[in-house]
Design an enzyme around this catalytic site. Structure first.
Site, short mmCIF file in Angstrom:
data_model
loop_
_atom_site.label_atom_id
_atom_site.label_comp_id
_atom_site.label_asym_id
_atom_site.label_seq_id
_atom_site.Cartn_x
_atom_site.Cartn_y
_atom_site.Cartn_z
N HIS A 1 0.94 4.84 1.30
CA HIS A 1 -0.30 6.26 2.15
C HIS A 1 0.58 7.80 2.01
O HIS A 1 2.06 7.88 2.42
CB HIS A 1 -0.15 5.31 3.51
CG HIS A 1 -1.20 5.97 4.67
ND1 HIS A 1 -2.42 6.24 4.33
CD2 HIS A 1 -0.37 7.40 5.20
CE1 HIS A 1 -2.87 7.14 5.32
NE2 HIS A 1 -1.83 7.53 6.06
N ASN B 1 0.75 -0.95 -0.37
CA ASN B 1 -0.11 -0.03 -0.18
C ASN B 1 0.64 1.66 0.11
O ASN B 1 1.80 1.35 0.95
CB ASN B 1 -0.73 -0.03 1.51
CG ASN B 1 -1.86 0.95 1.22
OD1 ASN B 1 -2.54 1.95 -0.08
ND2 ASN B 1 -2.02 2.10 2.39
N SER C 1 4.78 6.42 2.28
CA SER C 1 5.63 5.76 3.18
C SER C 1 4.86 4.33 1.67
O SER C 1 3.60 4.63 1.76
CB SER C 1 4.26 5.69 4.33
OG SER C 1 5.07 6.01 4.98
N ASP D 1 -3.09 1.06 8.05
CA ASP D 1 -1.76 1.14 7.41
C ASP D 1 -0.35 1.09 8.53
O ASP D 1 0.36 1.58 8.84
CB ASP D 1 -2.02 2.64 7.92
CG ASP D 1 -2.99 3.43 6.25
OD1 ASP D 1 -3.00 2.56 5.51
OD2 ASP D 1 -3.49 4.47 6.82
C1 GRF Z 1 -2.83 8.69 -2.65
O1 GRF Z 1 -2.41 9.74 -2.09
C2 GRF Z 1 -1.77 7.20 -1.45
O2 GRF Z 1 -1.55 7.87 -0.96
C3 GRF Z 1 -3.57 7.44 -0.34
O3 GRF Z 1 -5.07 7.63 -1.31
C4 GRF Z 1 -4.41 8.41 -2.28
C5 GRF Z 1 -4.97 8.07 -3.64
O4 GRF Z 1 -4.40 9.00 -5.23
N1 GRF Z 1 -3.58 5.40 -0.59
P1 GRF Z 1 -4.04 7.51 -6.97
O5 GRF Z 1 -5.95 7.24 -6.81
O6 GRF Z 1 -3.16 6.54 -6.64
O7 GRF Z 1 -4.64 8.86 -7.70
#
Ligand code: GRF
Length: 200
Positions: A116, A114, A143, A152
């Site tokens: 984040h 994932n 991260s 997370d």
């Molecule tokens: C990103 O900021 C990611 O870190 C978080 O959700 C957002 C997703 O953005 N988990 P995208 O859909 O990849 O544009």
């Protein structure tokens, strides 16, 4: 983490929305910055996720698997069987807005990533950029971590820092973090598909 013996690693990407990290991964695969990899499927739990069209434009198979009032475990079983049917080796969550069930995590343990938008373990959960601003942090970032049963909270693989400016808004900060997300995620996936060292 082991990714099996096949030389080409098959990635399954889960999205719920915009899909910009999915696009960053797709472009990196296309440009061979993620060696030995192909994107097998992009799955969204949201039928109107903007990322679906972006995947289709790139010739990537997409699938919508809605929760539809089902229990999490049942929804996840359908996703896992779609991933297994396409022999996915590595699952990349990219703005996928749901926690995974234990069975999903067990099916792909240490093979689910994932991204984040904070320096974990600080500011897990929703609105991480706002959390950082509200806390008065001077630095935040992004991260990439392995997904486990916690929110997370799985083992962190790599992070990138982003300074917080005094005049930052959630939007301006999120945009600067996103630039780093798009660099970090492909590097981590490349490290895993090529058996190299984590990016610094
Ligand atoms: C990103 O900021 C990611 O870190 C978080 O959700 C957002 C997703 O953005 N988990 P995208 O859909 O990849 O544009």
């Amino acid at each position: 983490m082991t990714l099996g013996t096949a030389s080409i690693k098959r990635l399954g990407i889960l999205i719920s929305g915009r899909g910009s990290n999915m696009v960053a991964l797709a472009e990196a695969v296309q440009a061979d910055r993620i060696p030995n990899a192909e994107i097998a499927i992009v799955i969204s739990d949201q039928p109107n996720a903007a990322g679906l069209a972006k995947a289709q434009e790139r010739g990537i198979e997409t699938l919508v698997i809605e929760r539809g009032g089902r229990a999490r475990a049942e929804h996840d079983r359908e996703i896992v069987s779609a991933l297994k049917a396409r022999a996915v080796d590595l699952v990349c969550l990219a703005g996928y807005m749901r926690m995974l069930s234990r069975d999903f995590i067990d099916a792909y343990r240490e093979r689910i990533l994932n991204i984040h938008p904070s320096l974990l373990p600080s500011f897990p959960g929703l609105d991480a950029q706002r959390q950082a601003l509200d806390a008065g942090a001077k630095v935040t970032g992004c991260s990439v971590h392995f997904v486990d049963e916690t929110l997370d909270g799985g083992p962190i693989i790599a992070r990138r820092t982003v300074p917080i400016n005094p005049d930052d808004t959630v939007e301006s900060l999120s945009a600067r973090i996103l630039i780093e997300e798009h660099k970090l995620y492909p590097k981590v996936v490349a490290m895993l598909t090529s058996g190299g060292e984590p990016p610094s």
